[in-house]
Design an enzyme around this catalytic site. Structure first.
Site, mmCIF file in Angstrom:
data_model
loop_
_atom_site.group_PDB
_atom_site.id
_atom_site.type_symbol
_atom_site.label_atom_id
_atom_site.label_comp_id
_atom_site.label_asym_id
_atom_site.label_seq_id
_atom_site.Cartn_x
_atom_site.Cartn_y
_atom_site.Cartn_z
ATOM 1 N N GLN A 1 -5.309 -42.827 -34.341
ATOM 2 C CA GLN A 1 -5.258 -42.789 -32.871
ATOM 3 C C GLN A 1 -5.699 -44.101 -32.179
ATOM 4 O OE1 GLN A 1 -6.311 -38.839 -31.003
ATOM 5 N NE2 GLN A 1 -5.374 -37.910 -32.581
ATOM 6 N N TYR B 1 -11.922 -44.152 -31.895
ATOM 7 C CA TYR B 1 -12.311 -44.269 -30.290
ATOM 8 C C TYR B 1 -13.679 -45.148 -30.461
ATOM 9 C CZ TYR B 1 -8.521 -41.028 -29.582
ATOM 10 O OH TYR B 1 -7.536 -40.443 -29.142
ATOM 11 N N ARG C 1 -21.643 -41.109 -29.007
ATOM 12 C CA ARG C 1 -21.824 -40.402 -30.340
ATOM 13 C C ARG C 1 -23.080 -40.614 -30.791
ATOM 14 N NH1 ARG C 1 -16.161 -41.929 -31.127
ATOM 15 N NH2 ARG C 1 -16.696 -44.165 -32.238
ATOM 16 N N ASP D 1 -9.787 -29.122 -32.707
ATOM 17 C CA ASP D 1 -8.797 -29.895 -32.365
ATOM 18 C C ASP D 1 -7.355 -29.487 -32.725
ATOM 19 O OD1 ASP D 1 -8.958 -33.393 -31.985
ATOM 20 O OD2 ASP D 1 -6.952 -32.757 -32.630
ATOM 21 N N ALA E 1 -7.433 -26.146 -27.636
ATOM 22 C CA ALA E 1 -9.041 -25.922 -27.179
ATOM 23 C C ALA E 1 -9.147 -25.027 -25.974
ATOM 24 C CB ALA E 1 -9.661 -27.119 -26.884
ATOM 25 N N ASP F 1 -14.587 -33.928 -25.111
ATOM 26 C CA ASP F 1 -14.001 -34.946 -25.076
ATOM 27 C C ASP F 1 -12.361 -35.025 -25.143
ATOM 28 O OD1 ASP F 1 -13.650 -37.966 -24.961
ATOM 29 O OD2 ASP F 1 -13.978 -38.066 -27.205
ATOM 30 N N CYS G 1 -11.644 -39.481 -19.723
ATOM 31 C CA CYS G 1 -11.187 -40.668 -19.917
ATOM 32 C C CYS G 1 -9.768 -41.048 -19.095
ATOM 33 C CB CYS G 1 -10.814 -40.915 -21.202
ATOM 34 S SG CYS G 1 -9.726 -39.956 -22.126
HETATM 35 N N1 SAH Z 1 -14.101 -37.370 -29.634
HETATM 36 C C1 SAH Z 1 -13.344 -37.975 -30.511
HETATM 37 C C2 SAH Z 1 -12.138 -38.734 -29.879
HETATM 38 C C3 SAH Z 1 -11.173 -37.372 -29.184
HETATM 39 S S1 SAH Z 1 -9.632 -37.822 -28.395
HETATM 40 C C4 SAH Z 1 -14.012 -39.299 -31.206
HETATM 41 O O1 SAH Z 1 -15.245 -39.554 -30.754
HETATM 42 O O2 SAH Z 1 -13.394 -39.831 -31.912
HETATM 43 C C5 SAH Z 1 -8.745 -36.470 -27.952
HETATM 44 C C6 SAH Z 1 -8.310 -35.377 -29.380
HETATM 45 O O3 SAH Z 1 -8.195 -34.431 -28.583
HETATM 46 C C7 SAH Z 1 -7.578 -35.937 -30.149
HETATM 47 O O4 SAH Z 1 -8.016 -35.846 -31.479
HETATM 48 C C8 SAH Z 1 -6.321 -34.981 -29.901
HETATM 49 O O5 SAH Z 1 -5.774 -34.723 -31.178
HETATM 50 C C9 SAH Z 1 -7.104 -33.831 -29.364
HETATM 51 N N2 SAH Z 1 -6.412 -32.628 -28.500
HETATM 52 C C10 SAH Z 1 -5.413 -33.097 -27.596
HETATM 53 N N3 SAH Z 1 -5.004 -32.025 -26.985
HETATM 54 C C11 SAH Z 1 -5.817 -31.073 -27.112
HETATM 55 C C12 SAH Z 1 -5.724 -29.574 -27.127
HETATM 56 N N4 SAH Z 1 -4.866 -28.946 -26.227
HETATM 57 N N5 SAH Z 1 -6.651 -28.847 -27.714
HETATM 58 C C13 SAH Z 1 -7.387 -29.401 -28.749
HETATM 59 N N6 SAH Z 1 -7.374 -30.811 -29.139
HETATM 60 C C14 SAH Z 1 -6.538 -31.522 -28.284
#
Ligand code: SAH
Length: 394
Positions: A201, A206, A213, A251, A281, A298, A338
Site C-alpha cells: 500500500q 505508511y 508507531r 485488518d 473492523a 488507524d 487521515c
Molecule cells: N496502521 C498501519 C496503516 C493502516 S492503513 C501502519 O502503520 O502501517 C489502513 C488499513 O486498513 C489497510 O491495511 C486496509 O487494508 C485496512 N482496512 C480498510 N478498511 C477496513 C475495514 N473496514 N476493516 C478492517 N480493515 C480495513
C-alpha cells in the site's frame, strides 16, 4: 529567456492567495490563458491588472490549473530542481542518520515541489509523479537522483487514481537500476519491516505513521493491545518491542495480516501472544470483550471527498465508540484520521461524542500528526491530513 511562455491571467481579486504563497490555482480563478498551453507546461501567472505573480506548472485539463513553483521570474530548469532537492535532503539528513532507513525525502507541496513524492527504503528510491508537470520531468529527476543518491534502483509508484484528474494514466515500474525481486528490509527505531515497494500500500509502507508507531515502545509494557486497521502490523511490532503482553490485530486484508505475521518473526516476537483477525473492523470490534489496555485505530481515509464527510463522521464515531467500549479502566486509545477533509476540531468533537455515548470520561493526552519528513507548507494547509488523538478513558 527566449521562450515565450503561456500566460495565465487571474480573475480580479484571485491573486490574494497566490501572493500569500498558496501553491494551487483552481480553474475557477483563471480569467484567460494567453498563448499555447498544454498539460505540463511551465507558465507565467499574472493578476488581472497585469502584475507578475510567479511561475508554475499548468494543466488546462485539471481543476487545479496551476501548481506554483516560484514567485520569481527565473529559469525552471535542472539547477532549479537540484536546489529544491538539496533543500529537502538537508532537512532529513542529520535527523535520521543511523536510526531509520526508510523515510520521505520529498513531500510534494511541503517541499516546494508540487506533485512530486520521493520515498527512500534503504538503497531503493520510490518516486511518485502526481501532475502532468512532474510527469514530464521524470527523466530529469531520475538523472538527478542517480547522481545524488547512487541508489540501487528507482521504482515508480504513480499508480494512484488522482492522476486521472491530470489526464494521466496510472503508471508503475522500474525507472532505473536493478529489477526489485525481494521485499526490502527496513529499520525503524529498532524494529524491522519487510517492504514491498511494487505491490504494498502507498509506496510500500505508511511512513507517515512512523513516529506515532515508535511512541508505543514507551507505552506498551505489560499491556493487552488491540491494533485495528493494522496493515502489516507496524503499531503492533512497536508495541511488542515495548513489552506488550498480548496483541490482537484486525485488518480486512489477508495479505496485510500475513505480512504482520512475518514481522512478528522478523522481530523475534514469537513469544508475544498475537491474534490476527481478518474482517471488517466495524463488525469485528462489536464481538470483542472489553478487556484492552491500549487500542490503536488507524483507519483508511473515510472522507476522500468533501461530500463524504457526513458518512465519514459516522464511521469515525462508530469505531471510536467501539474502542471506548473495549477499553479497560484507564486504558489508552490512540485514534487517527487521515482524511484531508476532517479537521482537528471536527475529529476531536467526534471522538468526544463517541466517549459520551460510550459513557466514558476521557482525558486528551496528546495530539499527534505528521512526522518531520512530511513537512507542510504553512501556505498550503491542505497538505495536513494526519490527525491523531491520544486519549485515556476513565
Ligand atoms: N496502521 C498501519 C496503516 C493502516 S492503513 C501502519 O502503520 O502501517 C489502513 C488499513 O486498513 C489497510 O491495511 C486496509 O487494508 C485496512 N482496512 C480498510 N478498511 C477496513 C475495514 N473496514 N476493516 C478492517 N480493515 C480495513
Amino acid at each position: 529567456m527566449t521562450d515565450v511562455l503561456p500566460r495565465i491571467i487571474l480573475k480580479r481579486g484571485k491573486e490574494k492567495p497566490v501572493l500569500r504563497g498558496h501553491p494551487w490555482i483552481f480553474s475557477g480563478a483563471v480569467a484567460t490563458i494567453e498563448g499555447e498551453a498544454s498539460p505540463g507546461d511551465v507558465g507565467e501567472v499574472y493578476s488581472r491588472d497585469g502584475h507578475f505573480l510567479g511561475m508554475g506548472h499548468i494543466n488546462p485539463e485539471s481543476q487545479i490549473l496551476v501548481r506554483m513553483l516560484t514567485s520569481r521570474r527565473e529559469k525552471i530548469e535542472k539547477s532549479f530542481f537540484e536546489e529544491r532537492i538539496s533543500r529537502a535532503v538537508e532537512l532529513r539528513r542529520e535527523w535520521f542518520k543511523g536510526k531509520i532507513s526508510a523515510y520521505r525525502i520529498i513531500n510534494g507541496e511541503g517541499d516546494s515541489l508540487p506533485g512530486l513524492i520521493l520515498d527512500r527504503y534503504q538503497e531503493i528510491l520510490v518516486l511518485q509523479c502526481l501532475t502532468a508537470g512532474m510527469e514530464r520531468l521524470k527523466g530529469l529527476f531520475v538523472d538527478l537522483l542517480v547522481k545524488r543518491f547512487k541508489p540501487k534502483s528507482i521504482y515508480e509508484r504513480s499508480d494512484v487514481p488522482t492522476r486521472k484528474e491530470e489526464g494521466l494514466p496510472e503508471a508503475k515500474g522500474i525507472l532505473y537500476g536493478e529489477e526489485i525481486v525481494d521485499p526490502i528490509e527496513i529499520d525503524e527505531y529498532g524494529c524491522r519491516f519487510y517492504v514491498d515497494v511494487k505491490e504494498g500500500q502507498k509506496t510500500g509502507f505508511y511512513l507517515d505513521q512512523r513516529e506515532n508507531r515508535y511512541s508505543l515502545q514507551g507505552l506498551a509494557q505489560g499491556k493487552k493491545v488491540l491494533d485495528c486497521f493494522c496493515y502489516s502490523g507496524g503499531f503492533s511490532i512497536h508495541a511488542g518491542m515495548g513489552g506488550a503482553r498480548e496483541i490482537t490485530l484486525i485488518d480486512s486484508s489477508e495479505e496485510a495480516l500475513a505480512k504482520a505475521k512475518n514481522h512478528f518473526v522478523l522481530n523475534h516476537l514469537e513469544g508475544v501472544s498475537s491474534y490476527p483477525i481478518r474482517g471488517d473492523a466495524f463488525e469485528v470490534m462489536r464481538d470483542l470483550e472489553p478487556e484492552y489496555d491500549l487500542i490503536i485505530l488507524d483507519p483508511p481515509p473515510f472522507a476522500k471527498k468533501k461530500g463524504h464527510l457526513h458518512g465519514a463522521s459516522r464511521g469515525y464515531k462508530d469505531v471510536n465508540l467501539q474502542a471506548f467500549r473495549l477499553l479497560k479502566k484507564n486504558g489508552l486509545l490512540f485514534t487517527f484520521s487521515c482524511s484531508y477533509h476532517m479537521n482537528w476540531d471536527l475529529f476531536q468533537k467526534i471522538v468526544f461524542s463517541a466517549a459520551v455515548d460510550a459513557n466514558r470520561r476521557v482525558q486528551l493526552l496528546a495530539r499527534r500528526g505528521h512526522p518531520l519528513d512530511h513537512p507542510i507548507d504553512l501556505s498550503h494547509p491542505e497538505g495536513e491530513y494526519l490527525k491523531g488523538l491520544m486519549c485515556r478513558a476513565m
